[in-house]
Scaffold this active site. Structure first.
Site, mmCIF file in Angstrom:
data_model
loop_
_atom_site.group_PDB
_atom_site.id
_atom_site.type_symbol
_atom_site.label_atom_id
_atom_site.label_comp_id
_atom_site.label_asym_id
_atom_site.label_seq_id
_atom_site.Cartn_x
_atom_site.Cartn_y
_atom_site.Cartn_z
ATOM 1 N N LYS A 87 4.902 -46.011 24.427
ATOM 2 C CA LYS A 87 5.264 -46.262 25.827
ATOM 3 C C LYS A 87 4.224 -47.189 26.451
ATOM 4 O O LYS A 87 3.789 -48.134 25.823
ATOM 5 C CB LYS A 87 5.425 -44.924 26.573
ATOM 6 C CG LYS A 87 6.563 -44.102 25.985
ATOM 7 C CD LYS A 87 6.663 -42.715 26.525
ATOM 8 C CE LYS A 87 5.778 -41.757 25.794
ATOM 9 N NZ LYS A 87 6.128 -40.356 25.916
ATOM 10 N N ASP A 103 6.515 -33.088 23.453
ATOM 11 C CA ASP A 103 7.524 -32.661 24.444
ATOM 12 C C ASP A 103 8.838 -32.231 23.788
ATOM 13 O O ASP A 103 9.544 -31.344 24.288
ATOM 14 C CB ASP A 103 7.769 -33.724 25.526
ATOM 15 C CG ASP A 103 8.054 -35.107 24.986
ATOM 16 O OD1 ASP A 103 7.996 -35.313 23.760
ATOM 17 O OD2 ASP A 103 8.336 -36.023 25.798
HETATM 18 C C1 BGC Z 1 6.498 -40.595 21.767
HETATM 19 C C2 BGC Z 1 6.963 -39.208 21.395
HETATM 20 C C3 BGC Z 1 7.601 -38.538 22.594
HETATM 21 C C4 BGC Z 1 8.679 -39.426 23.184
HETATM 22 C C5 BGC Z 1 9.324 -38.811 24.424
HETATM 23 C C6 BGC Z 1 7.640 -41.386 22.397
HETATM 24 O O1 BGC Z 1 7.167 -42.620 22.832
HETATM 25 O O2 BGC Z 1 6.037 -41.280 20.631
HETATM 26 O O3 BGC Z 1 5.897 -38.420 20.916
HETATM 27 O O4 BGC Z 1 8.139 -37.319 22.196
HETATM 28 O O5 BGC Z 1 8.132 -40.682 23.535
HETATM 29 O O6 BGC Z 1 8.388 -38.561 25.414
#
Ligand code: BGC
Length: 483
Positions: A179, A214
């Site tokens: 992200k 999460d």
């Molecule tokens: C992360 C995950 C996470 C997902 C939703 C992704 O960018 O790598 O670990 O569960 O986002 O938040």
């Protein structure tokens, strides 16, 4: 004299008519160009049933490869050390830290066992850098209601929504950021050790008893309310899935056998990639200019962090090549990530006859003062193409998991399969959620679909983490503390 005046007037009329014709021609050409961009986009983003099946098959294959060996696949298939899920009997006072979604939060959850379930739940919002300080402040403001026996450590479920290689239920090394996070010095470190240290420095008697993704929190929260929950999916800023796997189906897992025969796997499906994914030049450019080029490709097609940005890139192309918003390209349209998926969904969901919200958002966010209804309609269509592709691909991903779990064929003794879903895109982007569900139903066929339930689960990353902190409490045998 009169004749001359008439002739002059006729010439003016003819000239004006010529201008109008030229303008109309220019306009028609612009529209033809914009329509061509849209048509090309629709073609390239198409995810027909046959392609979705190939995506699902590839997901199934990659899942197996990721379970077989450490670096066997783009899918990390991370072992979470969660080998039992909440039963509903959990009791006591627990805390949860939620980092990795849109906000950072601290929660306190009082669990009351089967009868009372979640008795109380409160939260505060703070910043990452102040995690330990926020916890201290949160605890300091606690009333007598939250008294724990002298010397008892407060226990914390830490939801950390990034790829982590866990070394136990309460420790794990950050593999990479996803992200919009990028704090390089944290990569490769045990994030729980870092947090526990910070907590200690603040003099707080508290410790992380469960580190969870999460998706894992959502699976726990889903299971808490429905015993048939086997998969959890997050469709929010980022995207990911976790599910319950049999230990014997994890060849790479030979550290020690957990107490039950199951293990929750955090797939990190956002990093899925396949030649069958319908990628366009817009996606390629977005990826190349992102914080993590070449990675999280599936996430870049399906999640809230990116869909608005894809729409912005398409509109920019239409502005540059087809003068969609007038002779000059609106400068704000050139700003990366200015158009959020949240704005996109508001425009897409605009049902007013003159597309009032679209007009307002274009003005507010992109500084585009006035637009025709036709232009606004085109903007909605662009949103639709991008959202439909994302939703259909998300459905294919879920189908891939169900296939891996042998839940896509009919048989009389097939149990019900519940998929817990959370995340802003699923919750607020109604079109996306509905399209995903109907695509999944079509893929499964009516009979199988009747045993598959998609269940919205609220706040898995808060309650779910607290529940897991309870399941893995160091005081499990101590009735006085967990009363
Ligand atoms: C992360 C995950 C996470 C997902 C939703 C992704 O960018 O790598 O670990 O569960 O986002 O938040």
């Amino acid at each position: 004299m009169r004749k001359a005046a008439v002739l002059a007037a006729a010439a003016v009329v003819a000239a004006a008519a010529a201008i109008v014709v030229r303008q109309r021609l220019r306009e028609a050409k612009r529209w033809a160009r914009a329509a061509a961009v849209l048509c090309d986009l629709q073609e390239r983003c198409a995810a027909p049933a046959a392609r979705l099946r190939m995506v699902a098959d590839a997901m199934d294959v990659e899942m197996r490869a990721g379970l077989a060996s450490e670096d066997g696949s783009k899918l990390k298939m991370l072992v979470t050390y969660v080998d039992s899920l909440p039963s509903g009997d959990e009791k006591g006072l627990f805390y949860a830290l939620d980092l990795g979604g849109t906000n950072f939060r601290v929660l306190r959850v009082q669990l009351g066992g089967k009868e009372q379930r979640v008795i109380k739940q409160e939260s505060v919002g703070e910043l990452f850098d102040f995690i330990a300080a926020a916890l201290t402040k949160f605890v300091a403001s606690e009333g007598v209601d939250y008294h724990l026996p002298e010397g008892t450590q407060r226990e914390l479920g830490f939801t950390f929504s990034f790829p982590v290689k866990q070394t136990s239920i309460s420790s794990g090394i950050l593999i990479k950021w996803t992200k919009n996070f990028a704090v390089d010095e944290m990569v490769g470190k045990d994030i729980v050790a870092e947090l526990n240290e910070a907590i200690k420095r603040k003099g707080l008697v508290m410790k992380v008893s469960a580190l969870v993704n999460d998706t894992v929190g959502t699976l726990a929260a889903g299971r808490y309310v429905d015993n048939d929950t086997i998969v959890a999916v997050i469709l929010g800023t980022g995207t990911n899935a976790a599910y319950i796997e049999h230990v014997h189906a994890i060849p790479k897992w030979h550290v020690h056998l957990p107490k039950s025969a199951d293990m929750i796997i955090n797939m990190e499906w956002g990093n899925f990639k396949s030649g069958h994914l319908p990628l366009t030049e817009f996606d390629q450019a977005l990826d190349a200019e992102s914080l993590n080029p070449g990675e999280q490709i599936y996430e870049k097609l399906t999640s809230g962090m990116y869909m608005g940005e894809i729409v912005r890139r398409i509109l920019l192309r239409m502005a540059q090549e087809a003068a969609l918003f007038g002779d000059h390209t609106p400068p704000k349209l050139e700003t990366p990530y200015i158009l959020k998926t949240f704005h996109m969904l508001m425009m897409h969901h605009d049902t007013s006859s003159d597309l009032k919200t679209v007009s307002l958002k274009l003005k507010e966010i992109l500084g585009i003062e006035s637009t025709s209804r036709k232009t606004r309609k085109l903007v909605v269509e662009v949103c639709e193409v991008v959202a439909r592709r994302g939703a259909r691909l998300a459905a294919a991903g879920i189908y891939g998991i169900l296939k891996k779990l042998d839940r896509v064929t009919c048989s009389a003794d097939k149990p019900r399969s519940v998929i817990a879903v959370d995340g802003g895109v699923y919750k607020y982007y109604t079109f996306f959620g509905q399209c995903m569900e109907s695509t999944l139903r079509d893929m499964l066929g009516e009979e199988v679909a009747s045993s598959i339930v998609i269940k919205p689960v609220d706040d898995g990353s808060g309650i779910g983490a607290a529940l897991l902190a309870a399941s893995y409490s160091q005081y499990l045998q101590d009735d006085e503390i967990l009363a």
